[in-house]
Every structure is written in C-alpha cells, then in structure tokens.
Design a protein around this motif. Structure first.
Motif, PDB file in Angstrom:
ATOM      1  N   UNK B  54       0.806  -1.223   0.000  1.00  0.00           N
ATOM      2  CA  UNK B  54       0.000   0.000   0.000  1.00  0.00           C
ATOM      3  C   UNK B  54       0.841   1.276   0.000  1.00  0.00           C
ATOM      4  N   UNK B  55       2.167   1.098  -0.030  1.00  0.00           N
ATOM      5  CA  UNK B  55       3.011   2.288   0.099  1.00  0.00           C
ATOM      6  C   UNK B  55       3.241   2.955  -1.259  1.00  0.00           C
ATOM      7  N   UNK B  56       3.647   4.211  -1.186  1.00  0.00           N
ATOM      8  CA  UNK B  56       3.964   4.957  -2.418  1.00  0.00           C
ATOM      9  C   UNK B  56       5.172   4.344  -3.116  1.00  0.00           C
ATOM     10  N   UNK B  57       6.149   3.909  -2.295  1.00  0.00           N
ATOM     11  CA  UNK B  57       7.363   3.371  -2.938  1.00  0.00           C
ATOM     12  C   UNK B  57       7.014   2.137  -3.771  1.00  0.00           C
ATOM     13  N   UNK B  58       6.084   1.311  -3.239  1.00  0.00           N
ATOM     14  CA  UNK B  58       5.694   0.114  -3.988  1.00  0.00           C
ATOM     15  C   UNK B  58       4.973   0.514  -5.280  1.00  0.00           C
ATOM     16  N   UNK B  59       4.105   1.507  -5.159  1.00  0.00           N
ATOM     17  CA  UNK B  59       3.393   1.989  -6.362  1.00  0.00           C
ATOM     18  C   UNK B  59       4.376   2.543  -7.380  1.00  0.00           C
ATOM     19  N   UNK B  60       5.334   3.333  -6.876  1.00  0.00           N
ATOM     20  CA  UNK B  60       6.332   3.898  -7.781  1.00  0.00           C
ATOM     21  C   UNK B  60       7.135   2.801  -8.486  1.00  0.00           C
ATOM     22  N   UNK B  61       7.525   1.786  -7.700  1.00  0.00           N
ATOM     23  CA  UNK B  61       8.340   0.716  -8.280  1.00  0.00           C
ATOM     24  C   UNK B  61       7.565  -0.103  -9.306  1.00  0.00           C
ATOM     25  N   UNK B  62       6.244  -0.136  -9.138  1.00  0.00           N
ATOM     26  CA  UNK B  62       5.413  -0.858 -10.105  1.00  0.00           C
ATOM     27  C   UNK B  62       5.506  -0.186 -11.475  1.00  0.00           C
ATOM     28  N   UNK B  63       5.703   1.124 -11.481  1.00  0.00           N
ATOM     29  CA  UNK B  63       5.784   1.856 -12.758  1.00  0.00           C
ATOM     30  C   UNK B  63       7.230   2.017 -13.236  1.00  0.00           C
ATOM     31  N   UNK B  64       8.126   2.263 -12.290  1.00  0.00           N
ATOM     32  CA  UNK B  64       9.535   2.486 -12.647  1.00  0.00           C
ATOM     33  C   UNK B  64      10.400   1.551 -11.799  1.00  0.00           C
ATOM     34  N   UNK B  65      11.053   0.614 -12.436  1.00  0.00           N
ATOM     35  CA  UNK B  65      11.809  -0.406 -11.687  1.00  0.00           C
ATOM     36  C   UNK B  65      13.164   0.103 -11.195  1.00  0.00           C
ATOM     37  N   UNK B  66      13.623   1.206 -11.764  1.00  0.00           N
ATOM     38  CA  UNK B  66      14.933   1.719 -11.348  1.00  0.00           C
ATOM     39  C   UNK B  66      14.805   2.424  -9.991  1.00  0.00           C
ATOM     40  N   UNK B  67      15.783   2.178  -9.114  1.00  0.00           N
ATOM     41  CA  UNK B  67      15.780   2.841  -7.802  1.00  0.00           C
ATOM     42  C   UNK B  67      17.214   3.047  -7.354  1.00  0.00           C
ATOM     43  N   UNK B  68      17.393   3.929  -6.401  1.00  0.00           N
ATOM     44  CA  UNK B  68      18.719   4.080  -5.804  1.00  0.00           C
ATOM     45  C   UNK B  68      18.580   4.105  -4.291  1.00  0.00           C
ATOM     46  N   UNK B  69      19.664   3.828  -3.610  1.00  0.00           N
ATOM     47  CA  UNK B  69      19.624   3.821  -2.145  1.00  0.00           C
ATOM     48  C   UNK B  69      20.883   4.497  -1.608  1.00  0.00           C
ATOM     49  N   UNK B  70      20.711   5.240  -0.528  1.00  0.00           N
ATOM     50  CA  UNK B  70      21.848   5.891   0.121  1.00  0.00           C
ATOM     51  C   UNK B  70      22.037   5.244   1.498  1.00  0.00           C
TER      52      UNK B  70
END
Lengths: 721, 147
Positions: B54-70
C-alpha cells in the motif's frame, strides 16, 4: 559455584543489588543476620540480558511498544501488547551455555530438590508503592525442562500488563530493564504465613497471618488465614482469630493446587511460635531500618524466611481496579454462574418490564419521571456490568495465557479460534435480518404496507427498529422512513452469513489443546475451556441485554427530545443528554445545553494522514470506500464492500458487518467487540486508531491492512508525488 | 572502471554494519525518498528490503523499476564531513519470493521485522545492483560497477 550468571543466595550482599535484584539480596542479608533461608541461587540480570540478546527480543519489544504512545493505549491494548511480548519469551530458546549453568546450579547448590522460582525485580518495591502481583513466581518445580520454561515466564513477567501499567513508577525501559530470578529449594512447611511488623491499618500494631501448609493460598487470597494482632512495641497479643481450616494448598506434579480438606481446629500458631515470629520481625525492622512485610514458613518448629521487603502502600486509582480483574479459575466459575443465572436474566427482565411501560405520558413531568426511572435502571445494570461482567471477561485472558504457555503458537491470539464460533446474539440477529431480507426480495413488487402486514415480518422488523434505537450516540432527529430501513435490510441480507467451513480445522485444534492440557496437568481442561467460552460469549450477550435497557431509555428520551425541540426550535440538530432532557422537561424555562459529539473533524489546512498505525485485530487486506459512522443516519450510507470507520462497534451495530469489507475502530484491543466480530466473519480489521475519524472522511478510498494494523488513506495527500 | 578489492571490502563492511538506508523511487512528479531496513546478499550483487503493497514506494516501483539507495555511516556530528562514508547504490528492482534463501537472510539481519516480513501484505524487493558509488573524506568518490 559463582559466576556472572549464577550467584548463591547466601553469598549476596548490598553491592549485588543491581545484578540480583531486591528479593535475592534481602535473602542474602537474612542469611547473614542468622536466619534460615532456603538453599538457592540467583540467576543474575546477565542471564536475562543474554537470553534477550540471543533471541533478539529487545528490538521486538521496541517494535511492539512503539505501535503508539503509551498514554494513548487502553488497558485492553496493554494486555494485548503484554501477551505478544510474553510469546517472544515463551518461544525463545535458552542459550545452551546458560542452560548448562542453570542445571549445574540446580545440581550443586539446590541438589535437585523441588524448587521455587521467583522474580527478583531490580525496581520492585523500592518506590514506596505496592507492586505485588506485577511479576510471576512458580513453586514446586522438579522437572529440569519445566524449570527452564518457568524461568522464561518469569523473565516475560517483567513485561506483564500490570508492569506496563506501572511502567513509570518501576522505571520500565526496553533498553535498561532486566529481571534477575531467584531459584531456591522448596520448603514444605507445616504452617506458613506472612507478618507485618507494622499493621498498615493501625500503626501501633503488628500482624501475623498463618495457614496450614504452604502460604500460596493465603497470598493469593484463596484461603482464610488465622490472624494474630499484637502490640507493636511489647509483642502482647491483642487478638487471635482462628479461621475455619477446611482448605489447604497441596503439591501436585510440578505445581500446587487448593484442596478442600478438613484440618485441625487448633490454631496454626501457639504462643511460643507467635513470639518467635514477633521477635524476628522486630529484629528485621531494626536491621532494615523500615517496617517489614515478611513471608515465612515453619517445619517442625524451624522458622525459615522466604522473603522480606519494606511495607508499601496500595494505589487507590483506577489501576487498582484493573489489577483486581485478575481472577482464579474457581472464582471465575462462580462469577460465570452468577452472570448466567442472575445478571443476564435480571437485565433481560428489567428490559422486559420497561418495554411494558408506556413511553408517551400526558404531562412533561410524568415523562421526566419515566426517563429518570429508566436511567436509574440502566445505571444500576451498568454498575453490575462493570463489577461482574468485565471481571468475568478475564476468563478469556486466563485461557489465552494457558493456551499460549502450552501450545506456544506463532500467533499469540490463536486461542480466540478455540472459543469462537458460538451462537452469538449478534449472529442470531443477523440471521433474523437475513430472514427479513429474503422476505422483502420475495415480495419485491408489493407495497410496503403489504409487506408490513405479515405478522412474523412485522415482529422481526419492529425488533430491528428497537435495536437500532438502542445505540445511545445514534439518537436521531427524525425517525428513519420505513422505506429507507427496508432498503438497508435488503442490502445487508444479500451478504453471506459467517463462514463455517473451517469447522473441521477448528475441532482438530481444540482436540490438540485438550490432549496437550491433559498430558501436562493431568486435569480435565473442560472447566477452563467452558469458562473461556462463557466469558467470550457473555462479552457479547451482556452488551446486547444492556443495549435492550438502553433502547427503552432512548425511546423515552426521543419523546422528550421531540417535545423540547417543539419548545426550543434552536436546538434542532443538536444533541443533549438525559440529565438535560429531564431538567428541561421539569423546569418551564430551562433550555437544554447541547452536548458535544465524540468526533471533531479537523481536516483543514495541509495536515493529512497517509498512513495510520493501530492494532492488527482481524487478518486480511481490504480496500474500499470509507464510511465514517458517527451518528444514526451515517449507518444508512454503508454500501456493500465499504470500509466501516467508527469509534467502537456497538453490539447493536453488528448487523452492518456482513455488508462491509473492512473495519477501522478508534478503540483498541484484540478482545473488544469489533475485533471479535471481525475475526468471526473473517473481515480485515484494525483497532486502536484514535485519530481515524479526524483523518478519514466518508468517501475516501482507504486500505485496511489487518495483518499489520495499518490503515492507508489514498485520497488524502498533501501533494501528488 | 574500478575492480579494487579494498574498495569492495569497504562497501561490504558498510552494507553489513548499517541496518537502514534511504531508498529513492521515481514518482510521477518528484523523486521519492524513504527510509528502509535492508540486507545485502553474500556477493553484494543484490540488496533486499520489504514494503507494504500500500506504500507509495511500492506503487512507484510498479511503474519504474529503477531505484537508488543511500547508506551512510553518519552520526549527525560535524566530524561526519570527513569521517562518514556514504554509499549510493543504483539498480533495478524486482519482487523476490519470501521462501528464497536470500529473503531469509533479510530476516536474519532484522529479526524484529518478522511479523512485517511474514505479512501477506508485505512484499520483499530485490535491487539488482548495477553500480556502487562510495564517498569518503568529503569529496573522494569511488565507483564499483558490476558491468
């Protein structure tokens, strides 16, 4: 044998207090003062710390207690949290090295005798308050495996619901708190008791209480003791009352039990023994520089001291009432019978009598008197409800604890499945609604008048209307039209009834528990199971019966309200309570003062909540339109597959449940009505979100995560991201 | 392109010690950073984190698979400027079955998230790392690429 984990009691000194706790250190000091204490050792706080670290428990407690602010947690939620934490300890593994050290200690120091295992809290009794009953102790433990189990339970009791309640006074802290444990030889005394060197009720006196056998029954309040009052300074006996000796605490395999058994009529203590105990408590008061509360036992004239601590005072706030809710099984059985045979029939009879009385009276004075009478009846039964019904709800808790200790389930609330699936009044009512709905469906084309002319239908329909009225906070300006009500019934009745296909699994689960209980305790588990089921069922039934009485008060209040709005049109749309209604009906020129509703919608500016965290009360994931039910009329807005958002589900509201996909309750707790009914229907439910109605509006699209206790509002974002 | 054992060791140390990192996903309008608990697999080619569906990050990842982490070792003190290490991870996300050994490694690192991990509403996401960027001593920037 002495190391950082295990220290013999006889060696303990003041300097060891931070490692071994108060009880253990006092025993060491008693030994040095020349008194006999049981052989034993202290499992230091290092052992607790090691167990907690190895099982990663500290961070899990942090997560559990971090769900919401302590001050926002209701008592039921504290109990739920405590039960979850207890499960971390019960399911934890004792580190092998520690296990070996403990069993070596038993072998070398206590020589494999039967044992008593007691908490020795680091903070216990040091703040001037009485914290008796916060932590657990176990006696007559002879099996090594059982010993390891009870040590874990004593550790877990650092986080008991009562300890969480007094967390500030005892300085309970996830990072720093620990629980040393005293493991000592069990002394099977002929006579045992307690002694206060200063009578808490009369400072010039000292008190000795004594029973035959072990003193557990005395301490728990189950056995009436002989009571000796002495002059505090001279030791002269002022009174010596001998109780009826017909019960005794006897040892069973790995535990103890109270047995009815005729015993000697003679006093448990003669004058010489009284003198010995008096001298001891005077001496200890001087040695410890404070009046002492002593536990002792005597075997063939040999006095052994089990513990000494400063006399403390009891709390007189509501927390004392909460602690009194802890009842023993015999007490619960008796209470259950009283509720079943007297309280519930009494409530029902009271409601029936009120139903037979006219609501409409010619004069306002008469109506005011009728409202007063009805309110008095409700207040009386409400008090009975608090004094009898709520303590009886403890039966569910007792069962939960026994079940978890025995079965060590992954889900600490699995026990609810064993006591559910009962003929709840709410479910019966829902069946009645199904009947009504089917009837409406079959007579679609017929006029309302024709439908209502059917006698059985009219009777069920009238009952439904009365139940709707019983929701006190749902008093409405206007009667709902029959057409609207029929439409609501029809919507509800097309939903399936509670699932029963898991019945077989349910039976198997019960059988597993019954077998495990019998194998462990060699006792019939049926009485405990029955009490738990009754306790669970009555939690629903008592609310229903009380609701019936409330319904009768509300009928009279509605009539009063109708008259007052005619007189004071400006009060239209505002609610006022029973007292104001009575006052305004009685006094010519008294306009009722409006009362405030429980919900204040404060959605304004840019504050909004995307996610709110509460308690996971019903497993499942549901997304849908939120309907905030705040008043009577709001219930009519509930459509199929909606998410119900409310302060608390009143038992009389449960007819809405089959219609909804998820529930969000502001009140918290796993055993509150809404949680129980959601679990019954397999509906996603999150409880304990006090801000729900502030941040969720009817029409919002929300997700209820009943696995994690999270509610997500998809309609309320400050900015799209 | 670097293939330096010391650099890789340093990266692995940081991944092992730190529990949390800031995950950035791509929203429709803004980059969306959130704090997550993570773990790394043995060869540091994948990082794992959990999220509710239900999170925004999950929704975002559903559309854009690229991510970065610090991931940083900062302690919120002035000395961090010189002493803290900051590791930026670039990669592509996909869902991972909870039964997989890598997923179990996540719960070994974060046992207190057991309940969250096991919830049917929680997904475990694997970031297939394309590149690590390690910043030390304020402005020393080293890159480690798997390509």
């Amino acid at each position: 044998m002495s190391n950082k984990y295990i220290m013999p009691l006889k060696s303990l000194q003041e300097v060891d207090r931070k490692l071994c706790g108060n009880k253990a250190v006092c025993l060491g000091m008693l030994n040095r003062l020349g008194y006999t204490i049981p052989e034993g050792f202290c499992l230091t706080r290092n052992a607790y710390d090691l167990f907690v670290a190895e099982n990663q428990i500290q961070s899990r407690i942090s997560v559990e207690l971090g769900r919401k602010k302590f001050e926002d947690m209701r008592w039921e939620e504290l109990w739920d949290a405590s039960l979850r934490i207890r499960n971390f300890f019960i399911r934890g593994s004792m580190p092998e090295a520690l296990k070996r050290l403990i069993l070596n200690g038993v072998s070398e120091i206590v020589h494999y005798r039967s044992l008593a295992v007691r908490s020795s809290s680091l903070m216990e009794d040091s703040s001037g308050h009485s914290f008796a009953g916060l932590h657990e102790s176990y006696i007559n433990i002879s099996d090594p495996e059982k010993l390891l189990e009870v040590i874990q339970k004593v550790w877990a009791s650092l986080w008991s619901d009562a300890a969480l309640l007094y967390r500030q006074e005892i300085g309970l802290d996830v990072q720093t708190s620990a629980m040393p444990v005293v493991i000592q030889e069990m002394i099977f005394g002929d006579v045992s008791g307690i002694a206060f060197s200063e009578n808490p009720n009369q400072k010039t006196e000292a008190v000795i209480e004594s029973v035959y056998g072990l003193n557990k029954g005395l301490v728990d309040g189950d056995i009436e003791p002989d009571r000796t009052i002495l002059d505090r300074t001279t030791g002269q006996i002022k009174s010596h009352v001998i109780a009826k000796h017909d019960r005794i605490v006897l040892c069973t395999d790995n535990s103890v039990a109270i047995k009815n058994q005729p015993l000697s009529d003679e006093a448990t203590l003669n004058k010489e023994k009284i003198r010995v105990i008096y001298s001891c408590m005077r001496h200890l008061e001087q040695a410890f520089k404070a009046p002492q509360d002593i536990e002792w036992t005597m075997k063939r004239d040999q006095l052994t001291l089990l513990q000494t601590r400063p006399i403390t005072t009891g709390e007189k706030d509501e927390r004392g009432w909460y602690l009194s809710l802890t009842r023993t099984l015999p007490n619960l059985i008796e209470l259950g019978e009283r509720i079943e045979n007297n309280v519930l029939p009494g409530m029902n009879e009271a409601a029936r009598k009120l139903e037979a009385q006219p609501v409409v009276h010619e004069s306002d004075q008469k109506l005011a008197e009728s409202i007063r009478d009805r309110k008095d009846v409700l207040d009386y039964w409400h008090q009975v409800y608090w004094e009898e019904c709520i303590p009886f709800a403890h039966g569910v808790r007792l069962f939960g604890q026994v079940y978890n200790d025995l079965m060590k389930p992954e889900d600490p609330f699995e026990f609810v499945d064993l006591i559910a699936n009962q003929p709840f009044k709410s479910l019966e009512r829902n069946e009645r609604l199904q009947r009504l709905g089917r009837f409406i469906a079959e007579h679609q084309a017929i006029e309302i008048e024709a439908i209502l002319s059917d006698q059985q239908f009219a009777k069920d329909f009238k009952q439904f209307k009365v139940e709707l009225h019983s929701i006190q906070s749902f008093q409405s300006e206007e009667e709902l039209s029959e057409k609207e009500l029929l439409a609501l019934i029809q919507r509800i009745s097309v939903q399936p009834t509670a699932e029963t296909n898991a019945l077989q699994q349910h039976r198997e689960k019960i059988q597993r528990f019954m077998t495990a209980f019998y194998n462990h305790y060699s006792e019939d588990p049926q009485p405990l199971l029955e009490v738990a089921r009754k306790s669970y069922r009555f939690r629903d039934d008592d609310n229903i019966y009380l609701g019936k009485i409330e319904a009768q008060l509300n009928l009279a209040l509605s009539e009063g309200r109708r008259r007052l709005i005619v007189k004071y049109p400006e009060m239209e749309g505002k609610s006022f309570n029973a007292e104001e209604t009575i006052k305004s009906l009685k006094q010519q020129n008294h306009c009722p003062k409006p009362s405030e509703g429980f919900i204040q919608k404060i959605i304004s500016g840019t504050v909004s909540a995307r996610q709110l965290r509460g308690q996971p009360a019903g497993k499942g994931l549901a997304q849908g339109r939120a309907v905030v039910v705040n008043c009577y009329d709001d219930m009519l807005k509930v459509e199929q597959n909606d998410i119900l958002v409310c302060d608390a589900i009143d038992p009389t509201m449960t007819f809405l449940i089959p219609l909804v996909r998820g529930i969000v309750e502001q009140r918290g707790g796993m055993l509150i009505h809404g949680a129980i009914i959601a679990r019954e229907y397999g509906i996603a439910c999150v409880t304990g979100i006090p801000l729900a109605s502030q941040f969720i509006q009817t029409g919002d699209r929300i997700t209820v995560d009943g696995y994690l206790g999270i509610v997500t509002n998809h309609s309320r974002s400050i900015n799209e991201v | 392109m670097h293939n330096d054992d010391a650099l890789f060791k340093k990266i692995q140390e940081l991944l092992a010690i730190r529990r949390f990192g800031v995950l950035a996903t791509q929203g429709d309008v803004y980059p969306y950073p959130t704090l997550v608990a993570f773990s790394a697999d043995d060869d540091s080619r994948h990082l794992l984190f959990c999220t509710s569906i239900n999170t925004r990050k999950y929704q975002n990842l559903s559309s854009h698979h690229q991510a970065s982490m610090l991931i940083t070792s900062e302690t919120n003190s002035p000395a961090d400027l010189e002493n803290a290490e900051a590791l930026t991870v670039l990669g592509t996300c996909s869902e991972l079955n909870k039964e997989r050994p890598q997923a179990v490694a996540f719960i070994n690192k974060h046992p207190y998230l057991q309940e969250f991990f096991q919830s049917p509403s929680t997904k475990i996401i694997s970031i297939k790392v394309k590149k690590y960027i390690l910043v030390t001593h304020f402005q020393t920037v080293m890159e480690y690429s798997f390509e």
